[in-house]
Structure formats: structure tokens, C-alpha cells
Design an enzyme around this catalytic site. Structure first.
Site, PDB file in Angstrom:
ATOM      1  N   ASP A 160       0.794  -1.208  -0.028  1.00 52.96           N
ATOM      2  CA  ASP A 160      -0.113  -0.161  -0.242  1.00 52.96           C
ATOM      3  C   ASP A 160       0.775   1.167  -0.079  1.00 52.96           C
ATOM      4  OD1 ASP A 160      -2.693   1.376   0.323  1.00 52.96           O
ATOM      5  OD2 ASP A 160      -1.836   1.757   2.273  1.00 52.96           O
ATOM      6  N   GLU A 179       1.032  -0.537  -5.065  1.00 52.59           N
ATOM      7  CA  GLU A 179      -0.233   0.310  -5.398  1.00 52.59           C
ATOM      8  C   GLU A 179       0.703   1.665  -5.296  1.00 52.59           C
ATOM      9  OE1 GLU A 179      -2.639   3.517  -4.361  1.00 52.59           O
ATOM     10  OE2 GLU A 179      -1.749   2.584  -2.481  1.00 52.59           O
TER      11      GLU A 179
END
Length: 612
Positions: free
Chosen positions: A296, A339
Site C-alpha cells: 500500500d 499500489e
């Protein structure tokens, strides 16, 4: 275990296995448990636990800053914390940073459990490779709000397996990606503000339940990807924040110590931070047998505070390279996905070629361009069709994954369906076409749970999906279309074999600017994709097709089964170098040369030739 070497590796930033010996662990062949915690700045540390009446039992410190206690009275399932007198003079009760289990929030004490292999560990084998030249269709799932009990309570990990597995299979998903399951105090963070990096959240049961769920998914040949948060951690006092009275895990300087989310940024320049995060990542792959990790907020590691104008964070870059190369050495088949919304170069190139070493990168540009295009009024789309074709200019520069994720259906952004203009039936027609475009575009696929239902309500982590929508004909038909697209994707290698080679997909010229078309080649077959961007029926005669064989329509989103008007195509005979297609308003169609299906089993793993 060579404990001296393990400790040296931890202090040098080389460790990937600190989860095996740090924290509270039962001692093999001995009575009780050993507790180890790293707190070099602490003045005193005591173990407080339910079995000792929460009275601090003093722990002994060594020269390197490790505090240790062997407690023969330690109990399986017992709760405990460390009472730490920090360098700043404050005494704070802390959860164990390396605990494998935690009590249910709002409690925050660590729970002592035994390390137990999964029941399928003896027969489990890692996935053969990382998905190159193979289909990868990912269902992004929040474990607490997919389905719930009749009383609104969460399903336990093991209870998820029975309804989830056949659902994934029917829709053609090859993987499930779980929103972060590391322990977190606030439900509304969805797991992205972590307090226990080694502790599977107790909201849905215990670690053995999660092991069971992953085992069952593997038995069904479904891969499991875990969302991992390597950038920041919660600022709560019971956690890592100023753990020993010093900024042990976060940056020393206040300008960069706190993130934009109010959490604490990890300081990648500290060797013990690298060892901590590397070991946390390895836990999900080694202990739980996940098939990969989705990292993330990678741009917040690449740049100071995630802002390119503030410059590259060299420590963050080197940390990511070391993390990815180390995980790939230990787990050659692990799928590591970034990401990353930045333009940082060579994210998916191997470390030895100057890259970051990720296997895939989320294509945030494709996501924004696609959603913006489909949200535009139909009458202007003909002039904007270059927006759809733009990804063809850069797609082979990285190994991309196409995401329509949870971030696109929350916080006033509307659901995918509700972003689209027009009335009820027009929204569904355009949404069917949008997902057809996604499945036929090169790149791995990721869709958040509920997208397949055609929800109008934004996702809410506090309630289950609107399953009652399937009682309505249009929603049920949309779900059938989504499942058919997933199966089409699995069955046709032109949609994934050699997908990162720009020679294997080509934008096609059309007579009508409101018709968008391209072809895909791979696995010995060639497919044609055509999309009507407008609300008018189109008779397109200008789509070039090499050869003289008739075309067979594999799927048309205007099929009555999918809620459309049934304006589909029979066999198409090429004439004058082209074919005449009928495309209903807002419809998409996929064609192949007539004959038996070209679908076949996925080939042997191919290497990422385009990444260097």
C-alpha cells in the site's frame, strides 16, 4: 536456530525471520514461554499478564537492548503487555510488537498462542511463478463486510470459506486480495492503520481460522494476496509510537515523523525498522502461505511525505529493493504488487537492472482515464476516444494491473455504476461495456467486491454488500454478465498470453469516431474488441480484419441474458478487408474467427522480458 546470528541480522537490518523468535513464544521442549522485546532506550521493562495478576515481572536487558524473561506460568491464550519506563521518563503499557494474536478491540493486549503449521502445510506448494502469461483476475475483499451473520455480526475466517470459494469460481476469479488483516484499532481504517504487524486481526477469529481459510482457497486453486502496509503505523500509545521513550520506529524529525493520515512514518534508515517490516512481510508468506503481497501507498515510501516535489527518499527506495529482492529469494513464486500513483521509473524492473523489484504495478492512470471517460456525456465521447487509447502508448513500460478498487467506491465518489450518466438502463448498459473493456484490455484485473452486483450504495465497512439486489432482474443480469466476462478471460489466451508485448495488441481504425476497437493476439488466437461509445445503434463497416474466415461473436453486452436488448451479431463475413458489426447503444462485443474455442490451459511460466 542460531539465536546469535538472528540477533545480529536483526540489528543490521538483514532479518526476514525475526517473527520466529522475538515476542512471546512458547519454548520448545520447555515449560512456559520466553518473552523477548527490543527496547534499547528503555530504563526498565516488566511483563504484565493475566496469569501474574498484571503485576510487572522484571525483564533482563542485554548490551544490545533486548529485554528477556522466561515465564513458566505463561498460559496458552493468556493476555499480556510490556510495562515500559521509557527514556522520556513516561511509563506506558505496550502491546507486544511481535505478537501473533491480540484481544478484540477496543482491548489492545497481546494474546499468547503457539506457532502451529497449517493442516495442509505438508502438501502445500507455492504457486508456479508469478502469473506472467497467465490469467490473473483478482477479487478485492474486505473480510468484515462481504457477508455477515443474520444478527449483523462478522463471519469468522473459517465461515467465509464455504460461501466465498464457489462465488469466486463462478465469477472466474483466480485470486482473492484481502484488505489488511494485520491488527488495527479502528474499523474505519479498513486495516490500513496498523497496530499489530504480526497479529492477524481477532475481529474474525484466531490465526488458526485464517490458516484454514487460506488452506481451503488453495485447495480450490485460488491464490491469496494480502494487503500489506509498509509505510506508516498508528500513533496510539500502546503501539510502536515512541516505543521505548524514543522514536525507535519513526523518524526523529517532526517534519517527517507524521504522515498525512495522522499516523507515524516508518524510518527506513534504521536497520531495525527494515528488519521489522521485512519479517512482517515474510510472516504472511511463510506462516500463512499467502501467494503474494499488495504493498500500500508505495509513493509515500519513494518520496518524502509522498510528494515528488520534496524529492526522492533514498532510504525508502533502498528499503523496497531490499524487501522485494529478499522476499523473492525466500519465496520465488510470490506475487509482489505496488499500489503506486507516481511516475517513478522501473517499478516492475528487477532490482539487478536498477528497478524496485515489484512484479506488477497498479495502473492508476488507466483507472482515472477510464472512469473519467465513462463519466463524460455520451455526446462528447467521440472526441475523447484518445483517452481510451492513451494507455496503449505507455502500457509496455511496466507490468501493469488494472484496478477498480475500494478507493473508487467510497467517500462520495459514488459506485462504479452510479458514476455513469443516464437513466437506470443506460447506466447498466455502460457499466457492462466498461467491464468488457477492462477484461479485454491488457493487464491483470482487480475488482472490488460489490462491483459485480451493480451497487448504487457506496461501500460501508460496517454492513454487508447489498445481496438483495440479486432479486432484481437487472442486477442479476449484470452479475451474469460479469461472471461471463470472467470466464471469457480465463478461456482465451489472447487476453493474457504475451499481454505485455506491444506487438500483441493493436488499435483499429473505424469509420465512426464513436466506435472504439482493438485486437488482441496470443496463444495462437486473435480476438477483436469493439465498443459503441454512444447512445445510438451503430452499423460499423470499417473494422479491418486480416484473413477471410467468418467471425464468431463470443460475447455481446447487449445480450438479453445480461439485461440488454438482444441486438447481437450472427456470423460476420469479411468483405473488402473489413466486417460489418452491429453494436447496440453503449454495447461492447468480442469476436474470434469461427470454429472451436481457442481457449486452452495456461502455458508454462514465462519470464518478464519487458521489465529490464
Amino acid at each position: 536456530m542460531d539465536l546469535a546470528k538472528e540477533r545480529a541480522d536483526f540489528l543490521a537490518g538483514r532479518s526476514f525471520t525475526a517473527w520466529r523468535w522475538l515476542g512471546g513464544r512458547f519454548a520448545p521442549g520447555a515449560e512456559g514461554a520466553v518473552f523477548r522485546v527490543y527496547a534499547p532506550g528503555a530504563r526498565a521493562v516488566g511483563l504484565i499478564a493475566g496469569w501474574n495478576g498484571w503485576a510487572p515481572a522484571p525483564m533482563a536487558r542485554d548490551a544490545d537492548g533486548f529485554w528477556t524473561l522466561t515465564d513458566p506460568a505463561a498460559e496458552e491464550g493468556g493476555l499480556y503487555k510490556y510495562r515500559i519506563l521509557g527514556a522520556d521518563g513516561r511509563t506506558v503499557d505496550r502491546a507486544d510488537p511481535f505478537a501473533l494474536c491480540t484481544e478484540l478491540r477496543p482491548g489492545c493486549a497481546s494474546r499468547l498462542i503457539r506457532l502451529s503449521p497449517t493442516r495442509a502445510a505438508a502438501g502445500w506448494r507455492p504457486a508456479p511463478g508469478r502469473g506472467y502469461d497467465r490469467p490473473m483476475n483478482i477479487y478485492e475483499l474486505h473480510a468484515g463486510s462481504w457477508r455477515r451473520r443474520a444478527d449483523g455480526g462478522w463471519l469468522f475466517y473459517g465461515e467465509l470459506a464455504e460461501p466465498l470459494i464457489p462465488y469466486l469460481q463462478r465469477h472466474g476469479f483466480t485470486h482473492v486480495e484481502l484488505l489488511p488483516l494485520a491488527e488495527h484499532p479502528f474499523d474505519g481504517s479498513w486495516g490500513y492503520q496498523v497496530s499489530g504487524y504480526f497479529s492477524a486481526t481477532s475481529r474474525y477469529g484466531d490465526p488458526r481460522g485464517l490458516q484454514y481459510l487460506i488452506d481451503e482457497l488453495h485447495r480450490a486453486d485460488i491464490g491469496v494476496l494480502m494487503d500489506f502496509v509498509p509505510v506508516h503505523f498508528v500513533a496510539d500509545d500502546f503501539g510502536l509510537h515512541r516505543f521505548d521513550g524514543t522514536p525507535l520506529y519513526e523518524y526523529d524529525h517532526p517534519d517527517i515523523a507524521q504522515s498525512a493520515w495522522g499516523s507515524c512514518n516508518f524510518d527506513y534508515y534504521k536497520p531495525v525498522v527494515r528488519s521489522f517490516l521485512q519479517s512482517a512481510a515474510d510472516l504472511w508468506l511463510s506462516f500463512y502461505h499467502c501467494d503474494g503481497l499488495r504493498m500500500d501507498a508505495v509513493s509515500n515510501a519513494l518520496y518524502w511525505q509522498g510528494d515528488p516535489s520534496r524529492g526522492v527518499n533514498a532510504g525508502g527506495v533502498e528499503f523496497l529493493r531490499g524487501l522485494n529482492s529478499g522476499l523473492h529469494r525466500r519465496h520465488p513464486g510470490a506475487v509482489l504488487t505496488a499500489e503506486d500513483s507516481s511516475t517513478f521509473l522501473k517499478v516492475t524492473a528487477p532490482v539487478e537492472y536498477g528497478g524496485l523489484g515489484f512484479d506488477y504495478k497498479w495502473d492508476m492512470g488507466w483507472m482515472h482515464d477510464t472512469l473519467d471517460f465513462f463519466a463524460a456525456p455520451p455526446e462528447v465521447r467521440g472526441r475523447l476516444r484518445g483517452q481510451l487509447a492513451f494507455s496503449m502508448q505507455y502500457f509496455s513500460s511496466e507490468l501493469y494491473l488494472l484496478p477498480l478498487s475500494h478507493d473508487e467506491v467510497v467517500h462520495g465518489k459514488k459506485t462504479i455504476l452510479d458514476k455513469l450518466p443516464g437513466g437506470y438502463e443506460e447506466k447498466f448498459a455502460q457499466c457492462r461495456a466498461l467491464f468488457a473493456y477492462m477484461f479485454c484490455h491488457p493487464g491483470k484485473k482487480l475488482s472490488f467486491m460489490g462491483n459485480e452486483l451493480g451497487q448504487f450504495r457506496e461501500w460501508d465497512e460496517d454492513r454487508e454488500l447489498d445481496w438483495n439486489l440479486l432479486e432484481y432482474p437487472m442486477h442479476a443480469a449484470f452479475d451474469r454478465c460479469f461472471a461471463a466476462l470472467g470466464q471469457l478471460y480465463l478461456e482465451h489466451p489472447a487476453l493474457w498470453d504475451g499481454e505485455y508485448d506491444p506487438k500483441n495488441w493493436t488499435a483499429l481504425n473505424t469509420e465512426d469516431p464513436e466506435v472504439f476497437a482493438f485486437s488482441r493476439t496470443g496463444g495462437g488466437e486473435r480476438l477483436l474488441f469493439a465498443l459503441n461509445l454512444s447512445g445510438a445503434l451503430k452499423q460499423e463497416a470499417g473494422v479491418a480484419w486480416r484473413g477471410s474466415a467468418p467471425l464468431r461473436e463470443l460475447l455481446n453486452t447487449d445480450d438479453e441474458r445480461f439485461g440488454g436488448g438482444g441486438r447481437v451479431n450472427g456470423p460476420l463475413i469479411p468483405a473488402y478487408g473489413g466486417v460489418v458489426l452491429q453494436l447496440a447503444p453503449f454495447a461492447a462485443a468480442v469476436f474470434a474467427k469461427s470454429g472451436p474455442s481457442a481457449g486452452r490451459a495456461a502455458p508454462a511460466e514465462a519470464g518478464p522480458d519487458a521489465r529490464s
